[in-house]
Write a protein that holds these residues in place. Sequence first.
Motif, PDB file in Angstrom:
ATOM      1  N   VAL A 125     -62.006  22.368  -4.922  1.00  0.00           N
ATOM      2  CA  VAL A 125     -62.899  23.509  -5.106  1.00  0.00           C
ATOM      3  C   VAL A 125     -62.107  24.792  -5.360  1.00  0.00           C
ATOM      4  N   SER A 126     -61.029  24.992  -4.611  1.00  0.00           N
ATOM      5  CA  SER A 126     -60.240  26.218  -4.786  1.00  0.00           C
ATOM      6  C   SER A 126     -59.612  26.286  -6.170  1.00  0.00           C
ATOM      7  N   ASN A 127     -59.111  25.155  -6.677  1.00  0.00           N
ATOM      8  CA  ASN A 127     -58.529  25.148  -8.015  1.00  0.00           C
ATOM      9  C   ASN A 127     -59.586  25.410  -9.084  1.00  0.00           C
ATOM     10  N   ALA A 128     -60.750  24.773  -8.933  1.00  0.00           N
ATOM     11  CA  ALA A 128     -61.823  24.981  -9.908  1.00  0.00           C
ATOM     12  C   ALA A 128     -62.328  26.417  -9.859  1.00  0.00           C
ATOM     13  N   PHE A 129     -62.448  26.974  -8.660  1.00  0.00           N
ATOM     14  CA  PHE A 129     -62.906  28.351  -8.508  1.00  0.00           C
ATOM     15  C   PHE A 129     -61.921  29.327  -9.149  1.00  0.00           C
ATOM     16  N   GLY A 130     -60.643  29.107  -8.893  1.00  0.00           N
ATOM     17  CA  GLY A 130     -59.623  29.972  -9.488  1.00  0.00           C
ATOM     18  C   GLY A 130     -59.606  29.880 -11.006  1.00  0.00           C
ATOM     19  N   GLU A 131     -59.815  28.684 -11.543  1.00  0.00           N
ATOM     20  CA  GLU A 131     -59.824  28.514 -12.988  1.00  0.00           C
ATOM     21  C   GLU A 131     -61.010  29.222 -13.627  1.00  0.00           C
ATOM     22  N   ILE A 132     -62.179  29.153 -12.977  1.00  0.00           N
ATOM     23  CA  ILE A 132     -63.361  29.831 -13.509  1.00  0.00           C
ATOM     24  C   ILE A 132     -63.177  31.353 -13.468  1.00  0.00           C
ATOM     25  N   ILE A 133     -62.629  31.852 -12.357  1.00  0.00           N
ATOM     26  CA  ILE A 133     -62.359  33.293 -12.262  1.00  0.00           C
ATOM     27  C   ILE A 133     -61.366  33.735 -13.332  1.00  0.00           C
ATOM     28  N   ARG A 134     -60.346  32.903 -13.554  1.00  0.00           N
ATOM     29  CA  ARG A 134     -59.338  33.245 -14.566  1.00  0.00           C
ATOM     30  C   ARG A 134     -59.958  33.289 -15.961  1.00  0.00           C
ATOM     31  N   LYS A 135     -60.818  32.320 -16.268  1.00  0.00           N
ATOM     32  CA  LYS A 135     -61.441  32.289 -17.591  1.00  0.00           C
ATOM     33  C   LYS A 135     -62.372  33.486 -17.785  1.00  0.00           C
ATOM     34  N   ARG A 136     -63.136  33.810 -16.748  1.00  0.00           N
ATOM     35  CA  ARG A 136     -64.041  34.955 -16.878  1.00  0.00           C
ATOM     36  C   ARG A 136     -63.264  36.259 -16.978  1.00  0.00           C
ATOM     37  N   GLY A 137     -62.178  36.358 -16.232  1.00  0.00           N
ATOM     38  CA  GLY A 137     -61.343  37.549 -16.341  1.00  0.00           C
ATOM     39  C   GLY A 137     -60.704  37.659 -17.716  1.00  0.00           C
ATOM     40  N   PHE A 138     -60.335  36.502 -18.288  1.00  0.00           N
ATOM     41  CA  PHE A 138     -59.748  36.499 -19.628  1.00  0.00           C
ATOM     42  C   PHE A 138     -60.747  37.021 -20.650  1.00  0.00           C
ATOM     43  N   VAL A 139     -62.006  36.573 -20.530  1.00  0.00           N
ATOM     44  CA  VAL A 139     -63.042  37.016 -21.470  1.00  0.00           C
ATOM     45  C   VAL A 139     -63.296  38.513 -21.323  1.00  0.00           C
ATOM     46  N   VAL A 140     -63.371  38.993 -20.062  1.00  0.00           N
ATOM     47  CA  VAL A 140     -63.614  40.415 -19.833  1.00  0.00           C
ATOM     48  C   VAL A 140     -62.467  41.248 -20.374  1.00  0.00           C
ATOM     49  N   ASN A 141     -61.230  40.829 -20.090  1.00  0.00           N
ATOM     50  CA  ASN A 141     -60.072  41.590 -20.575  1.00  0.00           C
ATOM     51  C   ASN A 141     -59.974  41.556 -22.106  1.00  0.00           C
ATOM     52  N   TRP A 142     -60.362  40.421 -22.697  1.00  0.00           N
ATOM     53  CA  TRP A 142     -60.353  40.331 -24.161  1.00  0.00           C
ATOM     54  C   TRP A 142     -61.325  41.350 -24.744  1.00  0.00           C
ATOM     55  N   GLY A 143     -62.518  41.427 -24.174  1.00  0.00           N
ATOM     56  CA  GLY A 143     -63.498  42.399 -24.652  1.00  0.00           C
ATOM     57  C   GLY A 143     -63.016  43.821 -24.468  1.00  0.00           C
ATOM     58  N   THR A 144     -62.319  44.071 -23.344  1.00  0.00           N
ATOM     59  CA  THR A 144     -61.789  45.421 -23.112  1.00  0.00           C
ATOM     60  C   THR A 144     -60.720  45.771 -24.132  1.00  0.00           C
ATOM     61  N   LEU A 145     -59.803  44.843 -24.393  1.00  0.00           N
ATOM     62  CA  LEU A 145     -58.724  45.113 -25.337  1.00  0.00           C
ATOM     63  C   LEU A 145     -59.250  45.322 -26.750  1.00  0.00           C
ATOM     64  N   SER A 146     -60.235  44.531 -27.141  1.00  0.00           N
ATOM     65  CA  SER A 146     -60.736  44.621 -28.515  1.00  0.00           C
ATOM     66  C   SER A 146     -61.374  45.976 -28.807  1.00  0.00           C
ATOM     67  N   ARG A 147     -61.768  46.710 -27.763  1.00  0.00           N
ATOM     68  CA  ARG A 147     -62.379  48.025 -27.971  1.00  0.00           C
ATOM     69  C   ARG A 147     -61.343  49.142 -28.005  1.00  0.00           C
ATOM     70  N   LEU A 148     -60.108  48.853 -27.628  1.00  0.00           N
ATOM     71  CA  LEU A 148     -59.074  49.875 -27.594  1.00  0.00           C
ATOM     72  C   LEU A 148     -58.402  50.013 -28.958  1.00  0.00           C
ATOM     73  N   PRO A 149     -58.075  51.242 -29.380  1.00  0.00           N
ATOM     74  CA  PRO A 149     -57.457  51.442 -30.701  1.00  0.00           C
ATOM     75  C   PRO A 149     -56.161  50.672 -30.885  1.00  0.00           C
ATOM     76  N   LEU A 150     -55.391  50.474 -29.798  1.00  0.00           N
ATOM     77  CA  LEU A 150     -54.109  49.790 -29.923  1.00  0.00           C
ATOM     78  C   LEU A 150     -54.280  48.341 -30.323  1.00  0.00           C
ATOM     79  N   PHE A 151     -55.367  47.711 -29.936  1.00  0.00           N
ATOM     80  CA  PHE A 151     -55.566  46.289 -30.181  1.00  0.00           C
ATOM     81  C   PHE A 151     -56.663  45.987 -31.195  1.00  0.00           C
ATOM     82  N   SER A 152     -57.440  46.985 -31.572  1.00  0.00           N
ATOM     83  CA  SER A 152     -58.555  46.758 -32.485  1.00  0.00           C
ATOM     84  C   SER A 152     -58.066  46.215 -33.826  1.00  0.00           C
TER      85      SER A 152
END
Length: 267
Positions: A125-152
């Motif tokens: 459960v802990s490994n699966a939970f950590g993997e889901i959190i990591r994937k969701r954080g990756f998606v959120v950070n991707w969306g954040t970066l794509s809005r920044l001029p440096l990464f757009s």
Amino acid sequence: IAHIFSVDLQVLTLLRLVRFFKLLRYSTGIISLADALWTERHTLIACLVVLSAAVVFSSTAMYELEAAAQPDKFGSIPAAMWWSIATLTTVGYGDSVPVTPGGRIVASITMVTGLIILALPIAVVSNAFGEIIRKRGFVVNWGTLSRLPLFSGLDAGVMGEALQVLAARSYDPGNTIYRPGDALNELHIIASGDVSVEGAEGRATLSDGDLFGGPAQYGGPRSTCLMRALSRTRILVFSESDLQALLVHRPTFAARLHMLATRQAES
């Protein structure tokens, strides 16, 4: 009617607590945990089968070894199952304990087996939970970066490599980010919020998408300004070594960073 309904109906007011569970749908942590349990449901069922088998085997062994000595506690296999479950789950109430040498040997094996069996679902459960959190954080950070001029507009390879080395830092309003004299070799990108910069040349305000540190404005080995968060601020940080590696391998990113740093310095 009073004789028919002898139960105090005020107990029904406890049903109001059910409304508390409505809050769970707004908790990303609870939702992630539920997703982890559902994802690993087959593995967890297998762990439950193994635990059930251990209960049956240990209770049967204790019945054979302890029934004659303690018929009130181990007189049948179902009765011995209470001891087996309490032992395997490491609860150990102590209301049923073996007294024969053979029973104590079985009890020792059961204790160690219980630790191993319970560790399996916890790890799953802990490994699966950590993997889901990591994937969701990756998606959120991707969306954040794509809005920044440096990464757009940058390709997915650059974005993916940047996400692997970026670190996020959050500051509450009024928190000091850097003081004069602090080392400032890392590159900072303001993802959200406003930062006040106070130096010898006056005061300025940096906001979403602005850079400081590293090769950007206000950079250098040491900070010459006092930097404070004016609002709830989230800053993405490249360490000096990670930034240099990215600039070498990704010339497109290096050119974009140089252009934005120059434009910010001129403004």
